[in-house]
Structure formats: structure tokens, C-alpha cells
Enzyme design. Structure first.
Site, PDB file in Angstrom:
ATOM      1  N   LYS A 113      42.250  39.004  39.853  1.00 27.03           N
ATOM      2  CA  LYS A 113      41.873  40.282  40.451  1.00 27.03           C
ATOM      3  C   LYS A 113      42.971  40.768  41.385  1.00 27.03           C
ATOM      4  CE  LYS A 113      38.273  40.087  43.045  1.00 27.03           C
ATOM      5  NZ  LYS A 113      36.840  39.903  43.275  1.00 27.03           N
ATOM      6  N   GLY A 152      31.186  37.329  37.214  1.00 21.11           N
ATOM      7  CA  GLY A 152      32.544  37.820  37.413  1.00 21.11           C
ATOM      8  C   GLY A 152      32.737  38.305  38.839  1.00 21.11           C
ATOM      9  N   CYS A 153      33.477  39.382  38.999  1.00 25.76           N
ATOM     10  CA  CYS A 153      33.770  39.909  40.332  1.00 25.76           C
ATOM     11  C   CYS A 153      32.492  40.284  41.076  1.00 25.76           C
ATOM     12  CB  CYS A 153      34.682  41.126  40.203  1.00 25.76           C
ATOM     13  SG  CYS A 153      35.007  41.942  41.778  1.00 25.76           S
ATOM     14  N   PHE A 154      32.332  39.761  42.288  1.00 23.44           N
ATOM     15  CA  PHE A 154      31.097  40.066  43.022  1.00 23.44           C
ATOM     16  C   PHE A 154      31.044  41.498  43.531  1.00 23.44           C
ATOM     17  CE2 PHE A 154      32.935  37.060  46.586  1.00 23.44           C
ATOM     18  CZ  PHE A 154      33.994  37.920  46.821  1.00 23.44           C
ATOM     19  N   TRP A 155      32.187  42.179  43.594  1.00 22.66           N
ATOM     20  CA  TRP A 155      32.142  43.609  43.951  1.00 22.66           C
ATOM     21  C   TRP A 155      31.330  44.366  42.906  1.00 22.66           C
ATOM     22  CZ3 TRP A 155      38.178  44.367  44.500  1.00 22.66           C
ATOM     23  CH2 TRP A 155      38.639  43.589  45.586  1.00 22.66           C
TER      24      TRP A 155
END
Length: 214
Positions: free
Chosen positions: A2, A45-48
Site C-alpha cells: 500500500k 485487505g486494507c482496513f481503510w
């Protein structure tokens, strides 16, 4: 991965033509927890991305970014990024069971990512980005297993579902700057070109499946 995408994106993605139309990013509700509030844990995946997926659903008060699934008792972003802690980027979802069921959360979880991708989601690679559905009791595990069986029967995916189904152990909130990151940093290249488009595709594909906040 990321961070690499963000670095490279600063060089060329900002110069590309993109969608400049304002997007209403869902954030945590400022209301107090209901008396019967429940909690669930998911890694996709990305926690955002996971934050806004769950915060966009009616009945979810908050989704907190953090780490779970590993053995390190003092994880931080830098350590988790090495892939050596065993943790995955995870969200802690606070919800009102009278407004949204656990089974609906599980369905949204599987609908908002690719459960056949092993140790990655989209451009993010590494065990910290693997998908995990955490359960806290036998009933929650059954709901998760039933959803996987339903997806397998539907033949939606040609590949094998590799999402882990694990008992919940501990959750460690991520650093404060990660919370509500997309809302606070809409100009970030990764947010603009990955996070927001992924979320909009999820909403568009599931506009009749889930009850989204306006």
C-alpha cells in the site's frame, strides 16, 4: 504494498484524469451505543476500505481499524507491514442487532472483497492483507460457514475460497491517524484511485442487497 502504491501514485496518478465528483464518505455515528450493541471482526485487505464498507450500512455505528489474527501483543503499523506479526489489518464493527443482523454483516464482508485471493486484496500483497472472518461463538461460525457454502453453490467464483474462518482472540486498535483515514485524506492517491472506487463498485453492485445509509 500500500505504501509503495502511494509513493508511486504520487508520481503519476495525480497527473491522470480522475473522477473529481464529491463523494459522501461514511464515518462513524456520533450517537451513543445502543443497550444491545454487538461487535464483529473482519479482515478483508486494507482496513481503510473495510471501514467505509461497514460504516455505510444502516445499523453499524462504527468500524475501528486495527490488527488481529496474530501473536504479537504490541503490534503497530510498521511491524504488521513486515508480515512477521501474524496479524491482518482488521476492523472492529460495532452494530445494533435490531437494525442489522450478523448474517448481513457476513454477507457484506464477502461481497466487498475477493475471497479467492490468497494473502492479498487488489494491489495489496502480504499476509497482513489476507481475508479472515472471525467468530466469537458457534452460531457466528455457522453463519460464516453457511455463507461460504452458499457462495460455493452459486459458482460465483471459479477459484477456491481461501478466506480464513478463525476464532476471535484479541484486537488491537490501529494508530489514530488510520481511523477515518479515507474521510480525512480523500486526496491520497491510494484512496482516490483504489479505496473509493472499490467502495463505489461495492455499493453499485449491491444497492438492492443491503440497506445503505443515505
Amino acid at each position: 504494498m500500500k505504501r509503495l502504491f502511494i509513493t508511486l501514485g504520487a508520481l503519476f496518478l495525480l497527473a491522470a484524469c480522475g473522477n473529481t465528483q464529491p463523494v459522501n464518505i461514511p464515518v462513524k455515528d456520533q450517537t451513543k451505543p445502543s443497550s444491545n450493541e454487538a461487535v464483529a471482526y473482519f479482515a478483508e485487505g486494507c482496513f481503510w476500505h473495510a471501514e467505509i464498507v461497514f460504516q455505510s450500512l444502516v445499523g453499524v455505528r462504527d468500524a475501528v481499524s486495527g490488527y488481529a489474527g496474530g501473536t504479537d501483543k504490541h503490534p503497530d503499523y510498521e511491524k504488521v507491514c513486515t508480515g512477521e506479526t501474524g496479524h491482518a489489518e482488521t476492523v472492529q464493527v460495532f452494530y445494533d442487532p435490531s437494525k442489522i443482523s450478523y448474517s448481513t454483516l457476513v454477507a457484506a464482508f464477502f461481497a466487498s472483497m475477493d475471497p479467492t485471493e490468497l494473502n492479498r486484496q487488489g494491489p495489496d500483497e502480504g499476509t497482513q492483507y489476507r481475508s479472515i472472518a472471525f467468530y466469537r461463538n458457534a452460531q457466528e461460525k455457522k453463519v460464516i460457514d453457511d455463507e461460504i457454502a452458499k457462495l460455493n453453490a452459486s459458482k460465483k467464483y471459479s477459484g477456491k475460497i481461501v478466506t480464513q474462518v478463525l476464532p476471535f482472540n484479541s484486537f488491537y486498535p490501529a494508530e489514530s491517524y488510520h481511523q477515518e483515514y479515507i474521510k480525512n485524506h480523500p486526496e491520497n492517491p491510494y484512496v482516490e484511485h483504489v479505496s473509493i472506487p472499490d467502495w463505489l463498485r461495492f455499493k453499485q453492485a449491491n444497492k438492492t442487497n443491503f440497506n445503505f445509509k443515505s
